[in-house]
Each structure stands twice: as C-alpha cells, then as structure tokens.
Design a protein around this motif. Structure first.
Motif, PDB file in Angstrom:
ATOM      1  N   GLY A  76      45.020  58.488  41.136  1.00  0.00           N
ATOM      2  CA  GLY A  76      45.403  58.377  42.528  1.00  0.00           C
ATOM      3  C   GLY A  76      44.363  58.849  43.510  1.00  0.00           C
ATOM      4  O   GLY A  76      44.373  58.427  44.660  1.00  0.00           O
ATOM      5  N   ASN A  77      43.473  59.748  43.087  1.00  0.00           N
ATOM      6  CA  ASN A  77      42.446  60.254  43.997  1.00  0.00           C
ATOM      7  C   ASN A  77      41.108  59.539  43.815  1.00  0.00           C
ATOM      8  O   ASN A  77      40.100  59.977  44.348  1.00  0.00           O
ATOM      9  N   ASP A  78      41.075  58.465  43.059  1.00  0.00           N
ATOM     10  CA  ASP A  78      39.856  57.687  42.840  1.00  0.00           C
ATOM     11  C   ASP A  78      40.145  56.245  43.245  1.00  0.00           C
ATOM     12  O   ASP A  78      40.633  55.447  42.442  1.00  0.00           O
ATOM     13  N   GLN A  79      39.842  55.924  44.503  1.00  0.00           N
ATOM     14  CA  GLN A  79      40.200  54.610  45.033  1.00  0.00           C
ATOM     15  C   GLN A  79      39.474  53.482  44.317  1.00  0.00           C
ATOM     16  O   GLN A  79      40.028  52.387  44.158  1.00  0.00           O
ATOM     17  N   VAL A  80      38.228  53.716  43.910  1.00  0.00           N
ATOM     18  CA  VAL A  80      37.470  52.676  43.213  1.00  0.00           C
ATOM     19  C   VAL A  80      38.123  52.338  41.876  1.00  0.00           C
ATOM     20  O   VAL A  80      38.348  51.164  41.547  1.00  0.00           O
ATOM     21  N   LYS A  81      38.467  53.370  41.119  1.00  0.00           N
ATOM     22  CA  LYS A  81      39.091  53.128  39.812  1.00  0.00           C
ATOM     23  C   LYS A  81      40.471  52.504  39.977  1.00  0.00           C
ATOM     24  O   LYS A  81      40.825  51.544  39.270  1.00  0.00           O
ATOM     25  N   TYR A 101      41.618  48.644  38.669  1.00  0.00           N
ATOM     26  CA  TYR A 101      42.765  48.330  37.812  1.00  0.00           C
ATOM     27  C   TYR A 101      43.733  47.393  38.532  1.00  0.00           C
ATOM     28  O   TYR A 101      44.300  46.473  37.930  1.00  0.00           O
ATOM     29  N   GLY A 102      43.929  47.644  39.830  1.00  0.00           N
ATOM     30  CA  GLY A 102      44.840  46.802  40.598  1.00  0.00           C
ATOM     31  C   GLY A 102      44.397  45.357  40.633  1.00  0.00           C
ATOM     32  O   GLY A 102      45.205  44.431  40.452  1.00  0.00           O
ATOM     33  N   ILE A 103      43.105  45.136  40.873  1.00  0.00           N
ATOM     34  CA  ILE A 103      42.583  43.771  40.942  1.00  0.00           C
ATOM     35  C   ILE A 103      42.600  43.112  39.561  1.00  0.00           C
ATOM     36  O   ILE A 103      42.841  41.898  39.446  1.00  0.00           O
ATOM     37  N   LYS A 104      42.395  43.898  38.525  1.00  0.00           N
ATOM     38  CA  LYS A 104      42.482  43.347  37.168  1.00  0.00           C
ATOM     39  C   LYS A 104      43.876  42.770  36.930  1.00  0.00           C
ATOM     40  O   LYS A 104      44.032  41.675  36.361  1.00  0.00           O
ATOM     41  N   ASN A 105      44.897  43.469  37.405  1.00  0.00           N
ATOM     42  CA  ASN A 105      46.269  42.971  37.279  1.00  0.00           C
ATOM     43  C   ASN A 105      46.513  41.761  38.176  1.00  0.00           C
ATOM     44  O   ASN A 105      47.216  40.811  37.791  1.00  0.00           O
ATOM     45  N   LEU A 106      45.936  41.787  39.391  1.00  0.00           N
ATOM     46  CA  LEU A 106      46.101  40.658  40.311  1.00  0.00           C
ATOM     47  C   LEU A 106      45.512  39.377  39.727  1.00  0.00           C
ATOM     48  O   LEU A 106      46.040  38.285  39.958  1.00  0.00           O
ATOM     49  N   VAL A 125      41.172  46.487  48.590  1.00  0.00           N
ATOM     50  CA  VAL A 125      39.803  46.531  49.114  1.00  0.00           C
ATOM     51  C   VAL A 125      39.703  47.559  50.241  1.00  0.00           C
ATOM     52  O   VAL A 125      38.746  48.335  50.318  1.00  0.00           O
ATOM     53  N   GLY A 126      40.708  47.592  51.101  1.00  0.00           N
ATOM     54  CA  GLY A 126      40.708  48.546  52.204  1.00  0.00           C
ATOM     55  C   GLY A 126      40.697  49.988  51.744  1.00  0.00           C
ATOM     56  O   GLY A 126      40.077  50.850  52.387  1.00  0.00           O
ATOM     57  N   HIS A 127      41.367  50.277  50.632  1.00  0.00           N
ATOM     58  CA  HIS A 127      41.359  51.637  50.101  1.00  0.00           C
ATOM     59  C   HIS A 127      39.940  52.075  49.752  1.00  0.00           C
ATOM     60  O   HIS A 127      39.562  53.227  49.975  1.00  0.00           O
ATOM     61  N   VAL A 128      39.154  51.156  49.189  1.00  0.00           N
ATOM     62  CA  VAL A 128      37.774  51.481  48.810  1.00  0.00           C
ATOM     63  C   VAL A 128      36.891  51.607  50.053  1.00  0.00           C
ATOM     64  O   VAL A 128      36.047  52.505  50.149  1.00  0.00           O
ATOM     65  N   THR A 129      37.097  50.725  51.022  1.00  0.00           N
ATOM     66  CA  THR A 129      36.319  50.780  52.265  1.00  0.00           C
ATOM     67  C   THR A 129      36.433  52.153  52.917  1.00  0.00           C
ATOM     68  O   THR A 129      35.464  52.666  53.493  1.00  0.00           O
ATOM     69  N   GLY A 130      37.593  52.770  52.811  1.00  0.00           N
ATOM     70  CA  GLY A 130      37.816  54.076  53.425  1.00  0.00           C
ATOM     71  C   GLY A 130      36.903  55.169  52.912  1.00  0.00           C
ATOM     72  O   GLY A 130      36.712  56.194  53.595  1.00  0.00           O
ATOM     73  N   ASN A 131      36.321  54.985  51.733  1.00  0.00           N
ATOM     74  CA  ASN A 131      35.392  55.993  51.204  1.00  0.00           C
ATOM     75  C   ASN A 131      34.099  56.059  52.012  1.00  0.00           C
ATOM     76  O   ASN A 131      33.450  57.108  52.071  1.00  0.00           O
ATOM     77  N   ILE A 132      33.693  54.936  52.587  1.00  0.00           N
ATOM     78  CA  ILE A 132      32.404  54.867  53.273  1.00  0.00           C
ATOM     79  C   ILE A 132      32.537  55.463  54.667  1.00  0.00           C
ATOM     80  O   ILE A 132      33.347  55.009  55.473  1.00  0.00           O
ATOM     81  N   MET A 192      30.299  50.979  48.092  1.00  0.00           N
ATOM     82  CA  MET A 192      29.577  49.827  48.629  1.00  0.00           C
ATOM     83  C   MET A 192      29.278  48.805  47.534  1.00  0.00           C
ATOM     84  O   MET A 192      29.455  47.594  47.727  1.00  0.00           O
ATOM     85  N   VAL A 193      28.823  49.264  46.385  1.00  0.00           N
ATOM     86  CA  VAL A 193      28.561  48.358  45.261  1.00  0.00           C
ATOM     87  C   VAL A 193      29.840  47.629  44.879  1.00  0.00           C
ATOM     88  O   VAL A 193      29.843  46.409  44.642  1.00  0.00           O
ATOM     89  N   TRP A 194      30.946  48.351  44.846  1.00  0.00           N
ATOM     90  CA  TRP A 194      32.241  47.762  44.486  1.00  0.00           C
ATOM     91  C   TRP A 194      32.657  46.697  45.500  1.00  0.00           C
ATOM     92  O   TRP A 194      33.154  45.633  45.122  1.00  0.00           O
ATOM     93  N   LEU A 195      32.459  46.973  46.781  1.00  0.00           N
ATOM     94  CA  LEU A 195      32.842  46.016  47.822  1.00  0.00           C
ATOM     95  C   LEU A 195      32.050  44.717  47.705  1.00  0.00           C
ATOM     96  O   LEU A 195      32.611  43.628  47.878  1.00  0.00           O
ATOM     97  N   HIS A 196      30.765  44.824  47.411  1.00  0.00           N
ATOM     98  CA  HIS A 196      29.974  43.599  47.257  1.00  0.00           C
ATOM     99  C   HIS A 196      30.498  42.764  46.088  1.00  0.00           C
ATOM    100  O   HIS A 196      30.588  41.538  46.176  1.00  0.00           O
ATOM    101  N   LYS A 197      30.903  43.428  45.026  1.00  0.00           N
ATOM    102  CA  LYS A 197      31.367  42.709  43.836  1.00  0.00           C
ATOM    103  C   LYS A 197      32.773  42.142  44.019  1.00  0.00           C
ATOM    104  O   LYS A 197      33.061  41.020  43.577  1.00  0.00           O
ATOM    105  N   ASN A 198      33.643  42.885  44.680  1.00  0.00           N
ATOM    106  CA  ASN A 198      35.062  42.544  44.690  1.00  0.00           C
ATOM    107  C   ASN A 198      35.606  42.035  46.020  1.00  0.00           C
ATOM    108  O   ASN A 198      36.777  41.648  46.093  1.00  0.00           O
TER     109      ASN A 198
END
Length: 248
Positions: free
Chosen positions: A2-7, A11-16, A52-59, A88-94
């Motif tokens: 829950g405290n690792d938005q990238v991870k 997993y969420g996108i893998k299910n999607l 995606v928005g959850h990950v963006t919040g890290n930056i 940032m790397v994750w956002l470019h990929k996903n």
C-alpha cells in the motif's frame, strides 16, 4: 504494497490487462448488446488512469509527518530522488508509451464511430499537465533548497522530454497516439513559458532551455528515413516551437 505506488499500480495494471483481453467475452458475447461493453471499457480506462495518477504523485511529492519540536526529523520531507526517478521510468512505460492493450480495434469499432485517439490523449494529458504544472515544478524547485541532491525540476522535465520524444533519437516512425502526445507536450510547455507564475522563477528558464534542446533534437530527426507523416509531424513540432520562442 500500500505504501509503494509503483508496485501497487504495476500489479493493478497486470490485472487490468487480463480484464481487457476478456472484456468482450465477458460482456457483449454474453448479453448480445454492446452497451455493457462500452460502459465497462470506460471503467477500464478510468481505473487505468487512477493507477497512473497514483504513480505521478511521487514526482515532486512531499511527505508530511506530524512531529513535535522535541522529535527528530522534519515535518515536510521530499520523496527520495530514486523513488521519483523510478516513477518517471514507470510513467513512460505504462502511460506515455502507446498502450496497445487499451486500444483493441475489435472493441473500439463496436462502441463508438470515432474519437479513439482523442480519448486516450485526454487521459495522457491528465498526467502530462499534472507533471508540467507550476505548482509541482515550484515544489521541486523549493525542495532543492532543503535537499540539493533531490530530483530537480530540470532533471524531471529533461527526463520527460527525452522519454516522450524518444523516437527522434532513432530512425523510427511515430504512431498517431505518440504524435498527439508530443504536440500536446510542446503546447503545454508553451503555456508554462507564458504563464505569470513561470515568468519570475526558474520555470521559464528550464522550459526555454528544454524547448531549445528539443528544437535541436527534432531538426536532426526531421529528415531521417521515416515515413512521410512522421516527417510532417516533426516539421509541425518545429513550427510550434519556433512560434513559442519567437513570441517570448
């Protein structure tokens, strides 16, 4: 996780992707109409955008800790540099790379007559505009005062530019989704450069510098062995950049 938005979002996108692959089979193939397919496809895009928005919040993110003066540590602490760069790397990929699993022609032709590219661009722009906002960039510039080795606003915009325009470094065609995204980034940078908030800060200096770097990058790329629409696209991007810089 829950405290690792990238991870968590990975997993969420893998299910999607499993849902996307079976969406038609689980809806219209069962009900013999396309209304539920259209509705659930919209939900699919919405959930993807939320992940995606959850990950963006890290930056440019800031942690807030409820502390008293007698306690060690800071009340406000920037997200560590490595975590921001990972995001940032994750956002470019996903998010910014074309997500072909989200644009299945077999689904699209049965739920709407057009609007496919603009729908995806709106969702990508939600993250792009969030990253290229005066508020986020201002936080990142301020964070450098507290932690000089943090992920700087300059680092972030440079990484964003090089990722979004990665095709320009190779002899590679640019697909329609990426062409739209690239134009959108240039337009957003132009808005930032002309904004009141940017004029009296490092934001205008960074944006101008990155537009000049992009101009050089695309000037080299425009005549490489790519298809005609990509060449036209690069020329259009160069014209946009020239107009922005000439105006300022």
């Amino acid at each position: 996780i829950g405290n690792d938005q990238v991870k968590a979002s990975t997993y969420g996108i893998k299910n999607l992707k499993i849902v996307a692959e079976n969406l038609q089979k689980w809806t219209s193939d069962q009900t013999n109409n396309y209304e539920d397919l259209s509705e659930l496809y919209g939900e699919l895009l919405s959930v993807w955008s939320r992940y995606v928005g959850h990950v963006t919040g890290n930056i440019g993110g800031i942690y807030e800790f409820n502390k008293k003066p007698v306690q060690d540590g800071m009340v406000y602490e920037p997200v560590i540099k490595a975590k921001q760069k990972e995001a940032m790397v994750w956002l470019h990929k996903n998010a910014f790379k074309t997500q072909n699993w989200l644009v299945n022609p077999k689904i699209l032709v049965n739920i709407d007559e057009s609007g496919y590219t603009s729908r995806i661009l709106r969702l990508q722009n939600r993250q792009l505009y969030s990253l290229l906002s005066s508020a986020r960039l201002g936080r990142m510039i301020d964070a450098e005062i507290i932690e000089p080795k943090t992920y700087s606003a300059l680092d972030m915009i440079r990484d964003l530019r090089t990722g979004v325009f990665s095709e320009a470094n190779y002899i590679k065609n640019v697909d329609v989704f990426r062409r739209n995204l690239q134009k959108s980034m240039i337009d957003r940078m132009g808005v930032l450069l002309n904004s009141k908030e940017a004029n009296n800060s490092d934001i205008s200096s960074i944006i101008r510098g990155e537009l000049e770097s992009l101009n050089f990058q695309l000037t080299l790329a425009k005549n490489r062995g790519v298809n005609r629409i990509t060449k036209y696209h690069y020329r259009d991007c160069l014209a946009k950049i020239k107009e922005i810089l000439d105006t300022k």
